[in-house]
Design an enzyme around this catalytic site. Structure first.
Site, PDB file in Angstrom:
ATOM      1  N   TYR A   1      -5.691   5.079  -7.439  1.00  0.00           N
ATOM      2  CA  TYR A   1      -5.995   4.807  -6.030  1.00  0.00           C
ATOM      3  C   TYR A   1      -7.423   4.310  -5.903  1.00  0.00           C
ATOM      4  O   TYR A   1      -8.384   5.087  -5.895  1.00  0.00           O
ATOM      5  CB  TYR A   1      -5.798   6.081  -5.205  1.00  0.00           C
ATOM      6  CG  TYR A   1      -6.013   5.897  -3.732  1.00  0.00           C
ATOM      7  CD1 TYR A   1      -5.075   5.221  -2.956  1.00  0.00           C
ATOM      8  CD2 TYR A   1      -7.146   6.384  -3.090  1.00  0.00           C
ATOM      9  CE1 TYR A   1      -5.253   5.046  -1.590  1.00  0.00           C
ATOM     10  CE2 TYR A   1      -7.336   6.222  -1.726  1.00  0.00           C
ATOM     11  CZ  TYR A   1      -6.390   5.556  -0.986  1.00  0.00           C
ATOM     12  OH  TYR A   1      -6.575   5.383   0.367  1.00  0.00           O
TER      13      TYR A   1
ATOM     14  N   TYR B   1       0.828  -1.204   0.000  1.00  0.00           N
ATOM     15  CA  TYR B   1       0.000   0.000   0.000  1.00  0.00           C
ATOM     16  C   TYR B   1       0.867   1.260   0.000  1.00  0.00           C
ATOM     17  O   TYR B   1       1.616   1.526   0.947  1.00  0.00           O
ATOM     18  CB  TYR B   1      -0.893  -0.020   1.236  1.00  0.00           C
ATOM     19  CG  TYR B   1      -1.914   1.080   1.301  1.00  0.00           C
ATOM     20  CD1 TYR B   1      -3.106   0.978   0.588  1.00  0.00           C
ATOM     21  CD2 TYR B   1      -1.714   2.203   2.087  1.00  0.00           C
ATOM     22  CE1 TYR B   1      -4.062   1.974   0.660  1.00  0.00           C
ATOM     23  CE2 TYR B   1      -2.667   3.208   2.162  1.00  0.00           C
ATOM     24  CZ  TYR B   1      -3.836   3.090   1.451  1.00  0.00           C
ATOM     25  OH  TYR B   1      -4.789   4.076   1.518  1.00  0.00           O
TER      26      TYR B   1
END
Length: 382
Positions: free
Chosen positions: A337, A286
């Site tokens: 994203y 991430y």
């Protein structure tokens, strides 16, 4: 979660186009990605009997089921958090299947992260509870501002530099250039990174992920069923999620500003999969900000605490030459994203051999999600 290893698999993946202005509802994005994931698995909507969503997703499980034509749900769940809900929703699906509550679980995220609610703009009102009451009056209203404080502390404690953050951003952009789905494919140099404007010191423009419209979904099934389906299964050898208080800037219980909740689950996820960080061939970590990827490399044990900067700078994360190619789709920094569900999809593509940056002889892929104090991770096996 005991007895998880290879009992379930991700059997289908689906995504929409990534954009900055979808012109569609979030339900529409979630439905398209979900239908593609179901079709990719070779299943029908009638085979789906479980749905897991992110807490922050605007589409309830029952509404998505209705939109898709799923006749009934035997299991549904909502996972708290943002990026941490990526592997977290898969973990819930695994638990449902192993316990007999469902056979095929759909995990999804649909968001208008650019044209709708923009996380980078922060909240518009001071929270009356939780940490907001201590942060908002001092101007800390967005994720970038919170993580910037943690990055500053890491720089102070370990000598980490802005150029090392930039080195990570440049590597992600190189990977995105091979990925036609990526939003940002223009070349990026370290000099361009260093010259870009400050967003929240030390974060420059290219240290921050892309606000994106899009949807992603995966289907989780039992290993037995996975072997009969259309695609090569991505077996889930280990999966875990945790909530560790040590990650947020305003908690008075902070133990270490330079560690995140990842260290709470690192040991368990590798023990489940019966492997070590050195066994991992590719990592999809991430990267809402360059710092979040760097600190998780440390806390999951891919390098020692404080050595994330030199690890990145050494070329260890580079594709194809590095010992641990990182975010081979371009990551949240350059592909888009979608709260890390696209990171899960890239992990599946790696073990399928279908990535636009395929790592040779991948048998184990590491994937993780993160949202401040919450973390989730899983290890996928070919």
């Amino acid at each position: 979660m005991a007895g998880v290893k290879d009992r379930c698999a991700i059997v289908g993946i689906g995504e929409t186009e990534f954009s900055t202005n979808s012109g569609r509802t979030e339900l529409s994005l979630a439905a398209e990605a979900s239908l593609k994931a179901i079709q990719d698995a070779g299943l029908s909507v009638k085979d789906i009997d479980g749905v897991c969503k992110y807490q922050q997703d605007s589409t309830p499980p029952d509404i998505l089921a209705y939109a898709l034509g799923i006749p009934h749900l035997r299991f549904y769940a909502e996972i708290t958090g943002g990026g941490s809900a990526s592997c977290g929703s898969v973990a819930a699906g695994v638990a449902a299947i192993i316990s007999g509550q469902a056979r095929n679980v759909l995990c999804f995220r649909g968001m208008n992260g650019r044209s709708g609610r923009r996380f980078g703009q922060g909240g518009s009102a001071i929270a009356h509870t939780n940490i907001g009451q201590f942060e908002h009056p001092y101007g800390i209203i967005s994720p970038g501002q919170r993580f910037a404080l943690m990055a500053q502390r890491h720089m102070h404690e370990y000598g980490t530099t802005s150029a090392q953050f930039g080195r990570l951003a440049v590597a992600m952009r190189r990977n995105a250039q091979r990925n036609p789905r990526a939003l940002m494919r223009d070349p990026l140099t370290l000099e361009q990174h260093q010259a870009s404007r400050i967003i929240a010191s030390p974060f420059k423009l290219f240290d921050c992920c892309l606000e994106t419209d899009g949807g992603c979904a995966v289907v989780v099934s039992s290993a037995e069923q996975a072997r009969t389906l259309k695609q090569r299964p991505a077996y889930i050898s280990g999966v875990a999620m945790a909530w560790g208080h040590q990650a947020h800037s305003a908690y008075d219980s902070v133990e270490d500003f330079c560690s995140v909740g990842a260290k709470v689950i690192a040991k368990s996820v590798f023990e489940m999969a019966d492997c070590k960080p050195t066994d991992i061939k590719v990592a999809e970590i991430y990267d809402a900000f360059t710092y979040t990827a760097l600190v998780q490399l440390e806390d999951y044990g891919f390098c020692k605490k404080g050595e994330g900067g030199p690890f990145v700078e050494s070329g260890a994360i580079d594709y194809p030459t590095g010992k641990l190619p990182l975010n081979t789709h371009g990551g949240l920094l350059s592909e888009g994203y979608i709260h890390a569900m696209n990171t899960v999809i890239e992990g599946v593509r790696q073990v399928r051999g279908a990535s636009t940056s395929p790592v040779k002889d991948v048998d184990l892929a590491f994937v993780c999600g993160y949202s401040a104090e919450r973390c989730s991770a899983m290890i996928l096996r070919r």
